[in-house]
Design an enzyme around this catalytic site. Structure first.
Site, PDB file in Angstrom:
ATOM      1  CE  LYS A 233      -1.639  -4.599   3.416  1.00  0.00           C
ATOM      2  NZ  LYS A 233      -1.872  -5.944   2.901  1.00  0.00           N
TER       3      LYS A 233
ATOM      4  CE1 TYR B 163      -4.116  -2.874   5.574  1.00  0.00           C
ATOM      5  CE2 TYR B 163      -3.719  -0.527   5.237  1.00  0.00           C
ATOM      6  CZ  TYR B 163      -3.936  -1.789   4.725  1.00  0.00           C
ATOM      7  OH  TYR B 163      -3.951  -1.966   3.365  1.00  0.00           O
TER       8      TYR B 163
ATOM      9  CB  SER C  91      -0.850  -0.031   1.267  1.00  0.00           C
ATOM     10  OG  SER C  91      -1.426   1.211   1.505  1.00  0.00           O
TER      11      SER C  91
END
Ligand code: NAD
Ligand code: UFG
Length: 339
Positions: free
Chosen positions: A154, A150, A125
């Site tokens: 990643k 989150y 991302s």
């Protein structure tokens, strides 16, 4: 090629499934359906023109289930979508996010390795850039500080796979850093189906348009951007899906480690999106300006040249098509797959 799709019943996975078949590949989906609906796979099968999508309902942390899948199928590569993705929820439930995203990927990588499948495309991302040092963002930009668990998963998982590839050159690792996926399949049969109140801009807009929400809250109009609202690089989910098909080339060429930004290279503000949506779809979107949302940055868009140069991939759809297809999906499915 025969591709394993973890999280293949979700928003991006289901669109990628279709584009893989369209390009002559086959796929097998493993998904625990935590954030998705089996109906998405039924509809994807109809669009592809097959009886059903090869599928196992299982959690990727379930080593036994994963081993079973690999024992019975040969996979040329895995596209790894499975993960929890709600930024706000990750702040409230860090342990659940770290456990699911990190541990799930560890089990997956280990089972892949044991079965001699060492080709992976990972859903990363733009969040890994944090508040980007340079705009437009190139892949050489340093990674930044992620403000939520989150984003941390990643960033850390990218590092895990980089180290794995460094240690064992048989691995081909492709990290795709998605910018802001919106839109839906042009048929309106599959699309984004968030649970509860949407966190992201486009599903919130479409729910206002369909009458499920009264008005859009615009988070901040005092950013240093042309109209003061946040600027992002929105990308049509079908373009994002074809980027995965193109990324298989990096595996075929045994590129080792490859990192690509997947966006259009255009930045649009919140009000650009709202105004385009209203104009293209001839619907009204009432909105109110609210304070900034914690953790948001002003501007984020990419330089997508590397993917164009090395994979021959560029986005085909513009903001108008993204708005048209998001609305087409929501209008045909006012309550998502439960309609
Ligand atoms: P999604 O929630 O629609 O799809 C993810 C799928 O993974 C779901 O079907 C869910 O049920 C499944 N899943 C989650 N944990 C699992 C587990 N432990 N075992 C098996 N299945 C599991 O999300 P999406 O928008 O399609 O995103 C796909 C991937 O792309 C995610 O990894 C996400 O973090 C990443 N990503 C998404 C965006 C975005 O804005 N949508 C942006 C950047 C990156
Ligand atoms: N926004 C609003 N109102 C809303 C929702 C969003 O004004 O109800 C604004 C945000 O403040 C931001 C823009 O719309 O300026 C886009 O917000 P999104 O929540 O749609 O997307 P983000 O850029 O915040 O984050 C998304 C994903 C992340 C991912 C990132 C980059 O949620 O997981 O894109 O890919 F990391």
């Amino acid at each position: 090629m025969n591709i394993l799709l973890t999280g293949g019943a979700g928003f991006i996975g289901s669109h990628t499934l279709i584009e893989l078949y369209k390009a002559g590949h086959t796929a097998f989906v493993i998904d625990n359906l935590y954030n998705s609906d089996r109906e998405a796979l039924r509809r994807a099968a109809q669009i592809i023109g097959i009886d059903e999508v090869p599928f196992m309902k299982a959690d990727i942390r379930d080593r036994k289930a994963l081993n079973e899948v690999f024992d019975h199928h040969h996979f040329d590569a895995c596209i790894h979508f499975a993960g929890l993705k709600a930024v706000g929820e990750s702040v409230a439930k860090p342990l659940e996010y770290y456990e699911n995203n990190m541990n799930g990927t560890f089990v997956l990588l280990d089972v892949m390795r044991k079965h001699g499948c060492k080709n992976i495309i990972f859903s990363s991302s733009a969040t890994v850039y944090g508040d980007p040092a340079v705009i437009p963002i190139t892949e050489d930009c340093p990674k930044g500080h992620c403000t939520n668990p989150y984003g941390q998963t990643k960033s850390m998982l990218e590092q895990v796979m980089i180290d794995l590839q460094k240690a064992d050159g048989e691995w081909n690792v492709v990290l795709l850093r998605y910018f802001n996926p919106i839109g839906a399949h042009p048929s309106g049969r599959i699309g984004e189906n968030p649970n509860g109140i949407p966190n992201n801009l486009m599903p919130y807009i479409t729910q206002v348009a369909i009458g499920r929400r009264e008005r859009l809250n615009v988070f901040g109009n005092d950013y240093p951007t042309p109209d003061g609202t946040g600027v992002r690089d929105y990308i049509h989910v079908v373009d994002l899906a074809t980027a995965h098909v193109a990324a298989l080339q990096a595996i075929i060429r045994h590129q080792g480690l490859a990192i690509y930004n997947i966006g259009t290279g255009h930045g649009y503000s919140v009000l650009d999106v709202v105004n385009t949506f209203m104009r293209v779809n001839k619907v009204d979107i009432p909105y109110v300006i609210m304070p900034r949302r914690a953790g948001d940055i002003a501007t984020c868009y990419c330089d997508p040249q590397k993917a164009a140069r090395e994979l021959g991939w560029t986005a085909q759809y513009g903001l108008e098509e993204m708005c048209r297809d998001s609305w087409n999906w929501q209008r045909q499915n006012p309550n998502g797959y439960q309609s």
